[in-house]
Design a protein around this motif. Sequence first.
Motif, PDB file in Angstrom:
ATOM      1  N   ASP A 324      33.074  95.008  19.745  1.00 30.31           N
ATOM      2  CA  ASP A 324      33.617  94.817  20.316  1.00 30.31           C
ATOM      3  C   ASP A 324      33.435  92.981  19.272  1.00 30.31           C
ATOM      4  O   ASP A 324      34.262  92.244  19.073  1.00 30.31           O
ATOM      5  N   LEU A 325      32.234  92.637  20.369  1.00 28.65           N
ATOM      6  CA  LEU A 325      31.784  91.547  20.058  1.00 28.65           C
ATOM      7  C   LEU A 325      31.724  91.064  18.875  1.00 28.65           C
ATOM      8  O   LEU A 325      32.282  90.103  17.740  1.00 28.65           O
ATOM      9  N   LEU A 326      30.904  92.142  17.758  1.00 31.82           N
ATOM     10  CA  LEU A 326      31.114  92.224  16.597  1.00 31.82           C
ATOM     11  C   LEU A 326      32.575  92.399  15.562  1.00 31.82           C
ATOM     12  O   LEU A 326      32.065  91.222  14.086  1.00 31.82           O
ATOM     13  N   VAL A 327      33.737  92.812  16.154  1.00 34.43           N
ATOM     14  CA  VAL A 327      34.654  92.417  15.034  1.00 34.43           C
ATOM     15  C   VAL A 327      34.973  91.058  15.446  1.00 34.43           C
ATOM     16  O   VAL A 327      35.697  90.809  14.149  1.00 34.43           O
ATOM     17  N   HIS A 328      34.734  90.009  16.279  1.00 30.42           N
ATOM     18  CA  HIS A 328      35.071  88.694  15.835  1.00 30.42           C
ATOM     19  C   HIS A 328      33.688  87.969  15.809  1.00 30.42           C
ATOM     20  O   HIS A 328      34.116  86.475  15.535  1.00 30.42           O
ATOM     21  N   GLN A 329      32.573  88.556  15.548  1.00 38.17           N
ATOM     22  CA  GLN A 329      31.244  87.288  15.287  1.00 38.17           C
ATOM     23  C   GLN A 329      30.202  88.051  14.689  1.00 38.17           C
ATOM     24  O   GLN A 329      29.245  88.794  15.132  1.00 38.17           O
ATOM     25  N   PRO A 330      30.129  88.088  13.566  1.00 42.21           N
ATOM     26  CA  PRO A 330      29.947  89.568  12.590  1.00 42.21           C
ATOM     27  C   PRO A 330      28.606  88.981  12.255  1.00 42.21           C
ATOM     28  O   PRO A 330      27.973  90.044  11.273  1.00 42.21           O
ATOM     29  N   VAL A 331      28.206  88.174  12.802  1.00 44.07           N
ATOM     30  CA  VAL A 331      26.595  87.324  12.129  1.00 44.07           C
ATOM     31  C   VAL A 331      26.424  87.132  13.577  1.00 44.07           C
ATOM     32  O   VAL A 331      26.636  86.298  14.482  1.00 44.07           O
ATOM     33  N   VAL A 332      24.879  87.778  14.131  1.00 47.14           N
ATOM     34  CA  VAL A 332      24.457  87.630  15.487  1.00 47.14           C
ATOM     35  C   VAL A 332      23.083  87.920  15.091  1.00 47.14           C
ATOM     36  O   VAL A 332      22.393  88.139  14.488  1.00 47.14           O
ATOM     37  N   ASP A 333      22.521  86.592  16.266  1.00 52.78           N
ATOM     38  CA  ASP A 333      21.188  86.700  15.937  1.00 52.78           C
ATOM     39  C   ASP A 333      20.647  87.875  17.204  1.00 52.78           C
ATOM     40  O   ASP A 333      21.490  87.327  18.615  1.00 52.78           O
ATOM     41  N   ALA A 334      19.449  87.883  17.686  1.00 57.91           N
ATOM     42  CA  ALA A 334      19.451  88.573  18.324  1.00 57.91           C
ATOM     43  C   ALA A 334      19.950  87.870  20.311  1.00 57.91           C
ATOM     44  O   ALA A 334      20.014  88.077  21.342  1.00 57.91           O
ATOM     45  N   ALA A 335      20.192  86.834  19.906  1.00 58.24           N
ATOM     46  CA  ALA A 335      19.515  85.379  21.150  1.00 58.24           C
ATOM     47  C   ALA A 335      21.184  85.388  21.881  1.00 58.24           C
ATOM     48  O   ALA A 335      21.578  85.246  22.296  1.00 58.24           O
ATOM     49  N   THR A 336      21.836  85.145  20.186  1.00 59.97           N
ATOM     50  CA  THR A 336      23.794  84.825  20.543  1.00 59.97           C
ATOM     51  C   THR A 336      24.195  86.396  21.433  1.00 59.97           C
ATOM     52  O   THR A 336      24.522  86.829  21.984  1.00 59.97           O
ATOM     53  N   ALA A 337      23.901  87.643  21.079  1.00 57.57           N
ATOM     54  CA  ALA A 337      24.193  88.993  21.328  1.00 57.57           C
ATOM     55  C   ALA A 337      24.123  88.781  22.411  1.00 57.57           C
ATOM     56  O   ALA A 337      24.865  89.455  23.567  1.00 57.57           O
ATOM     57  N   ALA A 338      22.894  87.794  23.338  1.00 57.86           N
ATOM     58  CA  ALA A 338      22.336  88.630  24.351  1.00 57.86           C
ATOM     59  C   ALA A 338      22.891  87.866  24.924  1.00 57.86           C
ATOM     60  O   ALA A 338      24.023  87.969  26.508  1.00 57.86           O
ATOM     61  N   SER A 339      23.157  86.608  24.726  1.00 56.09           N
ATOM     62  CA  SER A 339      24.056  85.514  25.439  1.00 56.09           C
ATOM     63  C   SER A 339      25.399  85.938  25.887  1.00 56.09           C
ATOM     64  O   SER A 339      26.427  85.741  26.688  1.00 56.09           O
ATOM     65  N   ARG A 340      25.714  86.213  24.579  1.00 55.03           N
ATOM     66  CA  ARG A 340      27.592  86.793  24.394  1.00 55.03           C
ATOM     67  C   ARG A 340      27.241  87.758  25.522  1.00 55.03           C
ATOM     68  O   ARG A 340      29.027  88.165  26.651  1.00 55.03           O
ATOM     69  N   LEU A 341      27.247  89.419  25.649  1.00 58.95           N
ATOM     70  CA  LEU A 341      26.976  90.518  26.574  1.00 58.95           C
ATOM     71  C   LEU A 341      26.572  90.232  27.980  1.00 58.95           C
ATOM     72  O   LEU A 341      26.666  91.005  28.563  1.00 58.95           O
ATOM     73  N   SER A 342      25.717  88.524  28.119  1.00 55.06           N
ATOM     74  CA  SER A 342      24.436  88.444  28.911  1.00 55.06           C
ATOM     75  C   SER A 342      24.248  89.457  29.770  1.00 55.06           C
ATOM     76  O   SER A 342      23.178  90.553  31.018  1.00 55.06           O
ATOM     77  N   LEU A 343      23.827  89.881  28.171  1.00 50.26           N
ATOM     78  CA  LEU A 343      22.111  90.506  28.635  1.00 50.26           C
ATOM     79  C   LEU A 343      20.664  90.126  28.626  1.00 50.26           C
ATOM     80  O   LEU A 343      20.912  88.941  27.577  1.00 50.26           O
ATOM     81  N   ALA A 344      19.644  90.253  28.961  1.00 47.58           N
ATOM     82  CA  ALA A 344      18.571  90.390  28.027  1.00 47.58           C
ATOM     83  C   ALA A 344      18.330  90.834  27.001  1.00 47.58           C
ATOM     84  O   ALA A 344      18.464  91.614  26.547  1.00 47.58           O
ATOM     85  N   PRO A 345      17.410  89.407  26.175  1.00 47.09           N
ATOM     86  CA  PRO A 345      17.256  89.755  24.656  1.00 47.09           C
ATOM     87  C   PRO A 345      16.657  91.007  24.580  1.00 47.09           C
ATOM     88  O   PRO A 345      16.712  92.336  23.959  1.00 47.09           O
ATOM     89  N   SER A 346      15.146  91.494  25.737  1.00 45.35           N
ATOM     90  CA  SER A 346      14.655  92.784  25.091  1.00 45.35           C
ATOM     91  C   SER A 346      15.398  94.241  25.617  1.00 45.35           C
ATOM     92  O   SER A 346      15.285  95.487  25.271  1.00 45.35           O
ATOM     93  N   ASN A 347      17.095  94.227  26.480  1.00 47.06           N
ATOM     94  CA  ASN A 347      17.784  94.878  26.116  1.00 47.06           C
ATOM     95  C   ASN A 347      18.981  95.017  24.664  1.00 47.06           C
ATOM     96  O   ASN A 347      19.564  96.119  25.084  1.00 47.06           O
ATOM     97  N   VAL A 348      19.036  93.856  24.034  1.00 46.76           N
ATOM     98  CA  VAL A 348      19.800  93.919  23.572  1.00 46.76           C
ATOM     99  C   VAL A 348      19.122  94.710  22.052  1.00 46.76           C
ATOM    100  O   VAL A 348      19.798  95.400  20.844  1.00 46.76           O
ATOM    101  N   TYR A 349      17.625  94.276  21.332  1.00 44.99           N
ATOM    102  CA  TYR A 349      17.352  94.864  20.124  1.00 44.99           C
ATOM    103  C   TYR A 349      17.424  96.708  20.645  1.00 44.99           C
ATOM    104  O   TYR A 349      17.764  97.084  19.236  1.00 44.99           O
ATOM    105  N   PRO A 350      17.148  97.378  20.824  1.00 48.56           N
ATOM    106  CA  PRO A 350      18.176  98.648  21.037  1.00 48.56           C
ATOM    107  C   PRO A 350      19.312  99.086  20.917  1.00 48.56           C
ATOM    108  O   PRO A 350      19.779 100.052  20.349  1.00 48.56           O
ATOM    109  N   LEU A 351      20.475  97.902  20.997  1.00 45.28           N
ATOM    110  CA  LEU A 351      21.593  98.479  20.098  1.00 45.28           C
ATOM    111  C   LEU A 351      21.915  97.856  18.976  1.00 45.28           C
ATOM    112  O   LEU A 351      21.987  98.542  18.508  1.00 45.28           O
ATOM    113  N   LEU A 352      20.586  96.578  19.092  1.00 48.29           N
ATOM    114  CA  LEU A 352      21.409  96.418  17.544  1.00 48.29           C
ATOM    115  C   LEU A 352      20.165  97.323  16.585  1.00 48.29           C
ATOM    116  O   LEU A 352      20.848  98.040  15.607  1.00 48.29           O
ATOM    117  N   ARG A 353      19.721  98.136  16.853  1.00 47.56           N
ATOM    118  CA  ARG A 353      18.812  98.610  16.415  1.00 47.56           C
ATOM    119  C   ARG A 353      20.031 100.532  16.421  1.00 47.56           C
ATOM    120  O   ARG A 353      19.961 100.836  14.864  1.00 47.56           O
TER     121      ARG A 353
END
Length: 399
Positions: A324-353
Amino acid sequence: MSTPWPPIGHEKVDWVPSGRPTVGLRAEPLRAVVFEAAVPPLIHDSSPAPSAEVAALAEDASLELTRFDATLGGEVAAFAPLLLRSEAVASSRIENLTATARSVFTAELGDERKRNATLIAANTRAMSAAIDLADDLTRASVLTMHATLMASDARHTPGALRDEQVWIGRSSSSPVGAEFVAPVSSRVPALLDDCLAFARRDDLPVLVQTAVTHAQFETIHPFTDGNGRTGRSLTQAMLRSKGVTRSVTVPVSAGLLTDVDAYHRALTAYRAGELDPIVRLTAEASLRAVANARRLVDDLHDVRASWTTRVTARSDSSVWRLLDLLVHQPVVDAATAASRLSLAPSNVYPLLRRLVESGVLKQKAEYKLGTIWRADEVLSALDAFAARSGRRGEATALS
């Protein structure tokens, strides 16, 4: 037939060249010459009266803007930033500042290598500032919009009214013979305050009022640069302050892109006392913008639906929120994705992968930024929106 509007007057002014060398040329001659500068009328108590046909068109366009805002319903929070960014991109294109959606989003993450993309990102921030200041249509709020827009431009003074002569066309070294010579700088503060007093009135048809305010603002030309982009930010602030739009920024500048020459002709006609051209153009641009924005929203819905068929995960997985985030923010780094999803960066990497493996995202190491991820299908939809904005005859049908 429209009621006559007061045309600009003129005054003779002595131009004393600086004597400094100009780029690629010899030094300016020191002989004083005379030019004519515009003297716009004060308009705060004037009541614009376009022709009945144009007034009706403006009313239809105003209702269509409100209707589009309402149809997004619960999706407003998600689409509002994307539509605001689309308006900033379109407004910048009118000034011949172009960049791909990918470059603009990457610039927002801190990539300053592409100047146009960086300037467009600044225009997005200025649009956002304008919306935040929609209830305060004063000189101070306009200066804030301009300061936000021009913050990184060392050649100009962000947030300051000009103290020099500006003009459009012909020579860069003298206003003599220019297509349009703006008012002398000493007149600018009073003219701007008068224009904004007109903008704050609540007894006028909103789209007519907005069109006239914009034309008057561009005639005053209160800054050394950034007048067009600041003026179009003010237009969005007016639409919000008057309740025409309540939640989203409809990319009206995208509608103007269909015929930029007509936009400039309408401003010239306004200065000659003709209201119909600028009001008609603003109304038609609004209708085109709504149709184009609806198509963009539909395209993004299709992209999001296609992702659902490619990704497998539990219903409570955070990967769905990331999509849902990527539809409206189609370029992200791990820190941005983690912040927007209220997740720890370590938990975002598996999702991005997982989304890279599913073909939703592409991954790339960017200079100084580290690794970023991009959703090319969303970026393509945004670039297609921009391309439609610049073609005549496209995105005109209402639905």
